[in-house]
Enzyme design. Structure first.
Site, PDB file in Angstrom:
ATOM      1  N   GLY A   1      41.479  29.200  62.832  1.00 37.86           N
ATOM      2  CA  GLY A   1      41.566  27.943  63.589  1.00 37.86           C
ATOM      3  C   GLY A   1      40.302  27.544  64.330  1.00 37.86           C
TER       4      GLY A   1
ATOM      5  N   ASN B   1      37.999  25.497  63.179  1.00 36.91           N
ATOM      6  CA  ASN B   1      37.859  24.038  62.994  1.00 36.91           C
ATOM      7  C   ASN B   1      38.857  23.280  63.853  1.00 36.91           C
ATOM      8  OD1 ASN B   1      35.777  23.114  60.900  1.00 36.91           O
ATOM      9  ND2 ASN B   1      36.710  24.912  59.925  1.00 36.91           N
TER      10      ASN B   1
ATOM     11  N   ASN C   1      40.522  17.207  54.317  1.00 32.75           N
ATOM     12  CA  ASN C   1      40.338  18.652  54.234  1.00 32.75           C
ATOM     13  C   ASN C   1      38.863  18.963  54.466  1.00 32.75           C
ATOM     14  OD1 ASN C   1      40.936  21.406  53.600  1.00 32.75           O
ATOM     15  ND2 ASN C   1      40.103  21.088  51.546  1.00 32.75           N
TER      16      ASN C   1
ATOM     17  N   HIS D   1      35.917  21.835  53.306  1.00 35.50           N
ATOM     18  CA  HIS D   1      35.683  22.888  52.318  1.00 35.50           C
ATOM     19  C   HIS D   1      34.261  23.432  52.496  1.00 35.50           C
ATOM     20  CE1 HIS D   1      36.296  25.088  48.620  1.00 35.50           C
ATOM     21  NE2 HIS D   1      35.077  24.719  48.270  1.00 35.50           N
TER      22      HIS D   1
ATOM     23  N   ASP E   1      43.603  14.579  47.557  1.00 37.23           N
ATOM     24  CA  ASP E   1      44.482  14.062  46.511  1.00 37.23           C
ATOM     25  C   ASP E   1      45.253  15.244  45.940  1.00 37.23           C
ATOM     26  OD1 ASP E   1      42.725  15.407  44.876  1.00 37.23           O
ATOM     27  OD2 ASP E   1      41.779  13.617  44.064  1.00 37.23           O
TER      28      ASP E   1
ATOM     29  N   GLY F   1      44.683  17.170  43.488  1.00 32.93           N
ATOM     30  CA  GLY F   1      43.897  18.253  42.891  1.00 32.93           C
ATOM     31  C   GLY F   1      43.465  19.275  43.941  1.00 32.93           C
TER      32      GLY F   1
ATOM     33  N   ASP G   1      40.547  20.415  45.976  1.00 39.64           N
ATOM     34  CA  ASP G   1      39.209  20.027  46.466  1.00 39.64           C
ATOM     35  C   ASP G   1      38.568  18.928  45.621  1.00 39.64           C
ATOM     36  OD1 ASP G   1      39.495  22.058  48.413  1.00 39.64           O
ATOM     37  OD2 ASP G   1      38.709  23.561  47.044  1.00 39.64           O
TER      38      ASP G   1
END
Ligand code: GRF
Length: 228
Positions: A23, A25, A117, A119, A151, A153, A155
């Protein structure tokens, strides 16, 4: 197809952060400048996530919700409950930050265009697990982090912003991850701020950022130094 909600108006946007572990972020999103984005909820699929304790200390509602029996995705019945918990609390933006599950249904439907998200690589390079290890293995000289809309997928959603870091000859996973993480903590709050100010729109694969109003002040973006 991702449609980002329109102008943010003057209203604050309640942000939920979904995590599986540490956590950091989440903490950065709570502590750093995010404009109209206000973190008001943390949900985890891991009852032992250190992030739960961080939420307590930061005075943010934190909860563990069962995700179902699968290992890397949600059972749709349970994902429905996650979506409902966020809807009940008036959440306007969902930020994935180390959630070790792929979203396929209810959360993406309910919060269409409002799920992000982060990454730890410069996508589309090194998607999926162990992005830092993949970068070391490949031998790239520059890597970084990417904030993107989510979406169906892994990443693959439209890129909002990226920040770069050098890779040194003597780097290992730990040293490289730490260097990337510092940039993640800058990038994610920026992306949330832009989204909540209604400054992002998605055209095809491309996320376009409208210029800041003068009164809103500039914001650092993408190249680590360019000012919009
Ligand atoms: C970060 O490296 C993030 O990029 C990835 O998972 C990690 C989460 O770290 N998706 P933390 O829990 O935010 O500290």
């Amino acid at each position: 197809m991702i449609t980002v909600p329109g102008e943010g108006g003057d209203e604050n946007v309640k942000v939920a952060v979904l995590v599986s572990g540490r956590g950091s972020n989440f903490e950065a999103l709570c502590r750093e400048e995010t404009g109209r984005g206000v973190v008001s909820l943390l949900i985890t699929d891991n009852p032992n996530a250190p992030a739960l304790e961080k939420a307590g200390k930061l005075g943010v509602e934190g909860m563990y919700l069962f995700p179902g029996e699968y290992r890397t995705r949600f059972d749709p019945v349970h994902e429905e409950r996650w979506a409902a918990a966020m809807k009940e609390r008036g959440i306007g933006l969902v930020c994935l930050a180390g959630l070790m599950r792929i979203l396929k249904g209810p959360i993406l439907r309910e919060f269409s265009g409002s799920v992000m998200n982060i990454h730890p690589s410069l996508l589309p390079s090194f998607p999926g697990l162990d992005a830092q290890g993949q970068a070391l293995e490949y031998g790239v000289k520059v890597t970084g982090c990417t904030v993107h809309y989510v979406d169906e997928g892994v990443d693959t959603g439209p890129v909002i912003l990226q920040r770069t870091v050098p890779v040194f000859d003597d780097d290992d996973r730990e040293s490289l991850s730490a260097r990337i993480l510092e940039q993640e903590h800058v990038a994610y709050p920026m992306a949330v701020k832009l989204h909540c100010a209604g400054r992002l729109s998605v055209k095809g694969r491309k996320v376009v950022t409208s210029p800041a109003e003068r009164s809103a002040g500039g914001i650092l973006l993408a190249s680590n130094e360019e000012e919009l």
